[in-house]
Scaffold this active site. Structure first.
Site, short mmCIF file in Angstrom:
data_model
loop_
_atom_site.label_atom_id
_atom_site.label_comp_id
_atom_site.label_asym_id
_atom_site.label_seq_id
_atom_site.Cartn_x
_atom_site.Cartn_y
_atom_site.Cartn_z
CG MET A 1 36.08 40.36 36.41
SD MET A 1 37.86 40.29 36.06
CE MET A 1 37.86 39.45 34.49
CG HIS B 1 32.66 38.83 41.53
ND1 HIS B 1 33.34 40.02 41.52
CD2 HIS B 1 32.21 38.64 40.26
CE1 HIS B 1 33.30 40.54 40.31
NE2 HIS B 1 32.61 39.73 39.52
CG HIS B 2 39.41 39.21 42.32
ND1 HIS B 2 39.86 39.10 43.62
CD2 HIS B 2 40.52 39.43 41.58
CE1 HIS B 2 41.17 39.26 43.65
NE2 HIS B 2 41.60 39.46 42.43
CB SER B 3 33.94 42.59 43.72
OG SER B 3 32.86 41.68 43.78
CB ILE C 1 37.43 36.95 48.58
CG1 ILE C 1 38.19 36.43 49.79
CG2 ILE C 1 37.54 36.00 47.39
CD1 ILE C 1 37.50 35.27 50.48
#
Length: 481
Positions: free
Chosen positions: A21, A140-142, A144
């Site tokens: 992700m 990681h999308h968590s 940004i």
């Protein structure tokens, strides 16, 4: 420590070997005139020697194991970051064309991040033909989202081509808007207090959520209402299981071309982006004898971050619209898309701003549950494809005197959605990044080509002959092996 918000934590929860992700950004630069042969080596050395690492680059998970990521997701400051690991210097094999760059970035994007370290990497890639180099970063999308990522990278760059000794991306701090709340405490009492606040907010927002849900249910029973609901898209070639290997293709257009056809058809720029993507998907699926009888649907992230907020983390909502892939006539297809996006916007605008995060979780929870339960790609998708349109900087920018020529987004995919299309505008151009599953979508690079041909066709249909632009180079990084 700082606790992760619910939506940020969800990206950690659905991380797997096949569905990493992280999101990325590929920037292509032209080297400064008369720069020394050691320009890039020296630049990388300076990058690694920085002693000041800002958040979010300096944060890592407090508990990097699977249970820690699921039950106690929180950030803590890493006081001993190994920049030799995070910052990497690569070179393309000659002749160093777009194909070779696309192959390398596809491979780099396929590799998962190390959860025991801060969740980012930066790759300086030299050897690109025509005196160019590339900078590929992934995070990681968590940590940004697309809007905050572009804003953060934009602050690294300069409008001044003569500026030197510039800070690397991880030394530039995001600006906080006035009145923003401090980072949330990861202690148990703080978590309990915030949970109570969240329950109160959920109760306050319940009437709005109920009305939004009723509108979606009504649209399923009454398709003539033109409001596209979740789970109404068909199962197609792009909605099966995925593997961990990625494929990247890109396209580059002058923004004025899309604006001209938008004005001529009374459409928005985003409508034209959806039309190009829908038309390309229709042709692609026809060629693979896999075009469903009903229209594919697009999940469209909508930025809800205040204009002056340069913080990180995920601040998006979602709307769903038809891509009208079942419509053979080009102008009717565009009209259907226009109507669908208008109704989706009206639906979203009826919600109070304070309810948008709750609505996003309501809309995304079936998608997240599909992934966590292993049902993603095994049942009807929430929507068929994610299509994002991210506004970028409007003027030319530089890093250490090197001119930024183009920025291409490289996004994430998951089970049930083997394709992601993200667009990013920069300096009068719009750059399309197609991220797909290498095994599920053979010949995916054709999609990039088909968007260009769809634009040519639409210009022929709606613009006077004398006003149509001559052909322009696409800047396509399409790649295959």
């Amino acid at each position: 420590m700082k606790r992760l918000g619910t939506l940020d934590a969800s990206w950690l929860a659905v991380e797997s070997e096949d569905t990493p992700m992280h999101v990325g950004n590929l920037m292509i630069f032209t080297l400064p005139e008369d720069c020394p042969d050691t320009f890039l080596r020296d630049m990388v050395t300076r990058m690694k020697e920085t002693g000041d690492i800002a958040l979010p680059w300096g944060a890592k998970l407090a508990f990097s194991g699977l249970l820690g990521r699921l039950l106690a997701p929180a950030w803590k400051v890493d006081k001993d970051i190994d920049l030799d690991y995070h910052v990497r210097h690569s070179a393309l094999p000659k002749p160093g064309g777009e194909r070779e760059l696309g192959i390398l970035v596809s491979r780099l994007h396929s590799n998962p991040l190390d959860f025991a370290r801060p969740l980012w990497e930066c790759h300086v890639i030299e050897g690109l033909e025509n005196n160019r180099f590339a900078l590929y970063t992934k995070m990681h999308h968590s940590m940004i989202d697309g809007i905050s990522g572009v804003r953060l990278l934009q602050r690294v760059l300069s409008k001044d081509p003569g500026k030197r000794d510039m800070l690397p991306p991880w030394s530039v701090r995001p600006m906080r808007r006035r009145g923003s709340k401090a980072d949330s405490d990861a202690s148990f009492p703080a978590a309990f207090s915030q949970a109570l606040d969240a329950l109160k907010l959920q109760a306050d927002m319940a009437p709005s959520m109920w009305q939004a849900g009723n509108r979606l249910v009504h649209s399923v029973r009454h398709p003539e209402d033109n409001l596209t609901a979740p789970f109404t898209g068909p199962v197609s070639k792009i909605n099966h299981r995925v593997t961990g290997q990625r494929r990247l293709a890109t396209q580059h257009y002058q923004l004025d071309r899309l604006k001209d056809v938008a004005r001529a058809t009374g459409a928005s720029l985003n409508d034209i982006v959806l039309y190009l993507c829908g038309t390309a998907l229709r042709r692609f699926l026809l060629e693979h004898d896999d075009l469903p009888e009903t229209a594919l649907t697009a999940g469209i992230p909508v930025n809800i971050r205040p204009a002056n907020d340069e913080g990180t983390g995920t601040q998006i909502s979602f709307m769903i619209a038809s891509l009208a892939t079942d419509e053979p006539d080009a102008l009717n297809r565009l009209q259907t898309i226009k109507t669908s996006t208008r109704r989706a916007k009206e639906h979203l605008q009826k919600l109070p701003k304070s309810a948008l995060n709750q609505y996003t979780m309501l809309l995304m929870s079936p998608y997240i549950l599909q992934l966590m339960s292993g049902l993603g790609g095994r049942m009807r998708p929430v929507f068929n494809v994610t299509i994002s349109n991210v506004p970028g900087p409007g003027q030319n920018l530089y890093y250490e005197g090197a001119r930024l020529e183009a920025m291409y987004p490289v996004s994430l995919i998951a089970h049930g959605g083997a394709l992601n299309i993200t667009c990013l505008s920069y300096a009068g151009a719009i750059n399309f990044g197609f991220t797909g599953c290498r095994d599920t979508l053979p010949s995916m690079q054709n999609l990039a080509v088909y968007t260009g041909e769809a634009l040519d066709e639409l210009e022929t249909l709606v613009l006077p002959p004398g006003s149509r632009p001559a052909g322009e180079p696409s800047g396509n990084l399409e790649q295959s092996q």
